[in-house]
Structures are given as C-alpha cells and as structure tokens.
Scaffold this active site. Sequence first.
Site, PDB file in Angstrom:
ATOM      1  N   CYS A 147       0.824  -1.207   0.000  1.00 11.58           N
ATOM      2  CA  CYS A 147       0.000   0.000   0.000  1.00 11.58           C
ATOM      3  C   CYS A 147       0.863   1.264   0.000  1.00 11.58           C
ATOM      4  CB  CYS A 147      -0.863   0.022   1.246  1.00 11.58           C
ATOM      5  SG  CYS A 147      -1.869  -1.444   1.421  1.00 11.58           S
ATOM      6  N   LYS A 164       6.512  -4.362  -4.749  1.00  9.65           N
ATOM      7  CA  LYS A 164       7.903  -3.925  -4.647  1.00  9.65           C
ATOM      8  C   LYS A 164       8.458  -4.119  -3.247  1.00  9.65           C
ATOM      9  CE  LYS A 164      11.745  -2.039  -6.049  1.00  9.65           C
ATOM     10  NZ  LYS A 164      12.640  -2.956  -6.775  1.00  9.65           N
TER      11      LYS A 164
HETATM   12  C1  F6R Z   1      13.269  -9.863  -6.614  1.00 13.63           C
HETATM   13  C2  F6R Z   1      12.970  -8.911  -5.561  1.00 13.63           C
HETATM   14  C3  F6R Z   1      12.589  -9.439  -4.210  1.00 13.63           C
HETATM   15  C4  F6R Z   1      13.290  -8.593  -3.131  1.00 13.63           C
HETATM   16  C5  F6R Z   1      12.884  -9.041  -1.727  1.00 13.63           C
HETATM   17  C6  F6R Z   1      13.598  -8.216  -0.665  1.00 13.63           C
HETATM   18  O1  F6R Z   1      13.565  -9.239  -7.828  1.00 13.63           O
HETATM   19  O2  F6R Z   1      13.024  -7.735  -5.778  1.00 13.63           O
HETATM   20  O3  F6R Z   1      12.901 -10.781  -4.074  1.00 13.63           O
HETATM   21  O4  F6R Z   1      14.660  -8.721  -3.293  1.00 13.63           O
HETATM   22  O5  F6R Z   1      11.503  -8.892  -1.561  1.00 13.63           O
HETATM   23  O6  F6R Z   1      13.308  -6.869  -0.789  1.00 13.63           O
HETATM   24  P1  F6R Z   1      14.224  -5.735  -0.193  1.00 13.63           P
HETATM   25  O7  F6R Z   1      15.513  -5.765  -0.921  1.00 13.63           O
HETATM   26  O8  F6R Z   1      13.453  -4.468  -0.432  1.00 13.63           O
HETATM   27  O9  F6R Z   1      14.392  -6.052   1.267  1.00 13.63           O
END
Ligand code: F6R
Length: 605
Positions: A2, A600
């Site tokens: 969100c 994301k």
């Molecule tokens: C894959 C991807 C996810 C993130 C994971 C961790 O392309 O982006 O696997 O790497 O959700 O996210 P962060 O790096 O934001 O902790």
Amino acid sequence: MCGISGIVHSENIGRNLFNSIRNLEYRGYDSCGMAMLQQGELDLRKNVGGIDEVNAIEKLDQMQGSIGIAHTRWATHGGVTQENAHPHLSPDRKFVIVHNGIISNYQELRERLLSQGVVFESLTDTEVFVNLLEESYSKYNDLEKAFLAALGEIKGSFSIVMLSSHDPDHLYCVKKESPLLLGLGEGCNYVGSDLNAFLEYTRKAIVLDDGEYVVLGRNEYQIRKVENGELVEKKVLHIDWDVETSKKGGYSHYMLKEIFDEPQTVRQALKIPREQISGFAEMLTDATHAYLMGVGTTYYVANISQYFFSTLANQYYPALSSDEFSVVRIESGDMVLALSQSGETYDTKTSLEYAKTHGAKTAAVVNVMGSAISMMVDQVIMQGSGPEICVVSTKAALAQTFIMLRVALELGLMRKQITQKDYQTHQQDLESFPQMVEQILNEQSGFVRNIARATSHVEHWLFLGCGVYYPVAMESALKMKEITYQHAEGMPAGFLKHGTLSMVEPALHTLFFVPLPEQKVLHDRTLNAMEQVKTRGGTVIAIMFQGDERTLAVTNQAIQLPQMSSLCAPLAQMIMAQMFAYYAALDLGRNIDKPRNLAKSVTVG
Ligand code: F6R
C-alpha cells in the site's frame, strides 16, 4: 504494498495528488482512491484497478480542493473490492482516512462497534478506526484529542493519515512500525509512505519515528509523541535523488532503464567512503559469529557474498533467508549483516529485531534513505542506487553485490589474507568495472535479445553454475520466474548428475553460467555438467567469456562477454541474465515492471 500520500496546499491539488499516487504505483497495488475537502464537504472517490483505469471511471485528477489524501491498496484484510479500497469515510462523512499496516485488534473493536449499531461498509481493519474517530470526536469535540483517543484503542502496526471537515487546514498523521515521511514545500506540505509520493514536488523530508504523530498544515507542522504529547524536534533531510532518475527516461520499461543505470549505480557504490566499508569489515572481525541475511534477491546477494568472504578473506559467514532466520541461536557478541533495497521488508526487519533483542550487533546495506532498516541497525551503508521502480530488483541488487565485494576485499586485507599489492590490483579491477558494464550493455544487448526471443516459449529451465556462479544462477532463475512466469530452477552444476539429469531431453533448456577458463577448477566442473546435458540431447545455452573454445564447442547458443577480472565476472553475468529475462518477458508480453501477484516492498509477514 500500500502507498499513502497527502497534500496541504493553498491551491487546487487534485492533479498533484493524483500524480503522487502514480509515483507510488511501483509498490504494487490492486485498487486506489483519493479524498479531498471541497467547500467543507469530503469528496471520496475510489475503485479497483490500475490508476488509469480508476481515473477513467472516477476522474480522480479532476477532483477539487487544496487539502487531500490518497492511497494505493494492496489487499490484505478484505478482498479487492471498491468498498475495501481506501480512503475510508466515517458514517457521518466528517472523517476520512488512509492506512498502511495492520490493526491487529480490529476484530474485537469491530464487534464492539457492531453491537453499538455501527454499520460497516467494508471488510477492512481500517474502517474500525474511522468509526472510532467519529465516536471519540462526539466525546471530546476536539480533533487532536479525538485522534489520540482513537489511537489509544488500536494495536498493531500502522501509518495513518486523517482528513476531517472539522479542521479544513490540517492533516493528522501517525506512524507506528509502518513508514511515514513528511515532505516540506514552500507554502505547502506533504506526507507519504515513501519519498516517491512527493519527490516530484520537494526534496526536503522528515522521517517520522514510531510513536510520533503530526498535525500538518501548509505552512507549519507539529510533531509530537503519542505517548505524552511532548513536542519532537526532527532533522530535515535533503534528498539528493534526481527526479529524472526515477522516471523511465525514454526506455520502454523501468526494468530496462534500471539495467542501463547499472554503470552509474556501480560508480555510486565506488564512491561509498572506505571508512564505511572497513567499518563493516571490523564489525565482522569482532563478531563471535556473523551471519549474512536477506530475502528473495537479497538472499541470493547474501549467498554470492558468502563466496566473496570465503575466497578473499578466508572467512565463512552463513547466508540465511530472513524468513528462516529464527533457526539461528543468537547471542551477545554475534553480528548480522542484512541487505535490503527498500529497507522495509517485514521478514528482514523482524529478523533484525530478533537479533538485536538477543544482543547481536547489526549492520545493513540499504537503498532507501530513512527506511526502517536503515534507522534500526548499528551501522548502515546507503547504497545510493537511486529509486528502483520496477518491482524486480536489478540495479540495487548489483550495487549490493558490488558493495559486499568491497567489504570482502577490505576484510581480506585486514585479516592478511590478501596482500596490499593484490588489494590494489583488485581495487583497480573494481574501478574499471563501470566502464566494462557500459561496454557489455552496449555490445551484448542485441545478442541477448535474439537468444531470449528464440527461446521465450521454453517453459522449463535449469540455470546452472559452480562456485560463486551458483548463487548467480539462483538469482537469475528468480528474475526469470518473476517476469516471464516460466519455470526456472537455479542449481549447482555439479548437483545435476545427482538426480535432475533424468529430466534432460531436447525441450529442457539449460542456461550455464560459465566461469573464466582461468578459474580452472570451476570451469572444468561447469564444462563437465554441460557435456552431460549435451550428450543427453538437452539444449545448452551459455553466458561465457570470449576465447573459451572448449565451452563454445558444447553450446547451442552463447552470450560471449569480453575477458575481465574474476572478481567482476559473476557480476557481469548477473547483468546479462537480467537482460535475458527482460527480453524473454518482453517477447511474451508480460507486465514486466509490475509482474502479477508481486509487490515492490513486502512490508507484511
Ligand atoms: C526480486 C525482488 C525481491 C526482493 C525481496 C527483498 O527481484 O526484488 O525478491 O529482493 O523482496 O526486498 P528488499 O531488498 O526491499 O528487502
């Protein structure tokens, strides 16, 4: 996940508020909406679907008013329906709120309110809060008191922004375990769940801490502690992210643009002061046990780093997936080094909390300034990769890998596992890498695209590598799965003959990550596995280095990179695999920047 946005201005802000949620789109969402105060009445419009779809129906960008809130929702409590979309309005239509996070005691609150005759429109946890606001306002007749009283009743993790027709000049905001930031403009102020909500309008930001609430006007703001009402002085940060870098810049997708940002991303990673890098190396040296942690792509970055530490510093630090971290018994004297692009990932954050509670020291490499993880660890390296908008991580993951390589080198020198001379040579290799990345992006993208197009129909892939190329294969397989929705399995090349070889037949495609021939042991092992596939009729594609005739003789198709240092070789292959996945997904017509079912930043467990 969100996204929240709010603006207090003196002019009509319908268009700006709409833009602000467009800038939050990358977080992933399934519905969206806006609420604005227009001539003393709250106007609320929301629906399910993408921003443009909802706008076509609800005309969000034509809403009128100088104060408003907006939201992109990724369903958790309650399905994807118009009723469950945010903002949520009180029955008397005087209060409207947006909320991120979870109100954990909402069931009991809902039951109490239902027994009092309240009629709920949605199945969300959020709607209880707007009813509590209405209830407490009728008791106190004072908006701030009502806001605090309602807050006193809810538990869980949340960031909330409220707009009420009882106070047409202020937004009321609160933060607890879910990110919320203020953006300070000239004669206007902003609030957002991340910087992208207002980066287009201001670079001045304040990161709110847990347990703080804000009464936000267009020319002033007051930040206080929920606990005791005490005023809090906050540091104003100047955000140096370039707005342009967060836009597509002529590329058809953010993913492609972000891959082409990689030379610059590595340059930024090279600019991180050596003291910060050696600070991490010292923490590792001082620790009784040290662990590397991340999840998804960052887990694979941790795995790649494991090889760097072992090769360059003769130290073995286990890499653990954040969601499985609780298997580790942590004691005082231990250390956890986490990796997180967003700095908000629930699994990583909770595991760091667990480690801290048990007395461990913590460190993290993070991309987003002011994010929860960046604020909670003992030492942080801000990777400075700029906003990564595509849901899948490319440039941020590459930069993290590069930074970990720098830390491993520093540790190697510190532990006298490499000489000063070797250190200098490696350092030069790292410094020349941005140019190498530019070269391979320019020279190879056509070849990669052709192979990806020719094989985009393939439904099952094995991605295989030895040594450090094994986690590179796993990360690359994840990228492939995420954006093509085709099955790709990353595996050690030597593991193949212990079972998976039975799957090999012409339709099964393998992508081999072939080391430089000078990495003889790894190279021989990889070649051996390639031959096993070839002799059984499987299709062999290789990401390899020029001049490697033995490998070329075994492959059906190959992406041939120029010779480079063995330190940078796995990183260069990682980039090629990102590009390979991109072009395969492009050919399949996938929603590359926002793959289905993905968000994301995964801020819930
Ligand atoms: C894959 C991807 C996810 C993130 C994971 C961790 O392309 O982006 O696997 O790497 O959700 O996210 P962060 O790096 O934001 O902790």
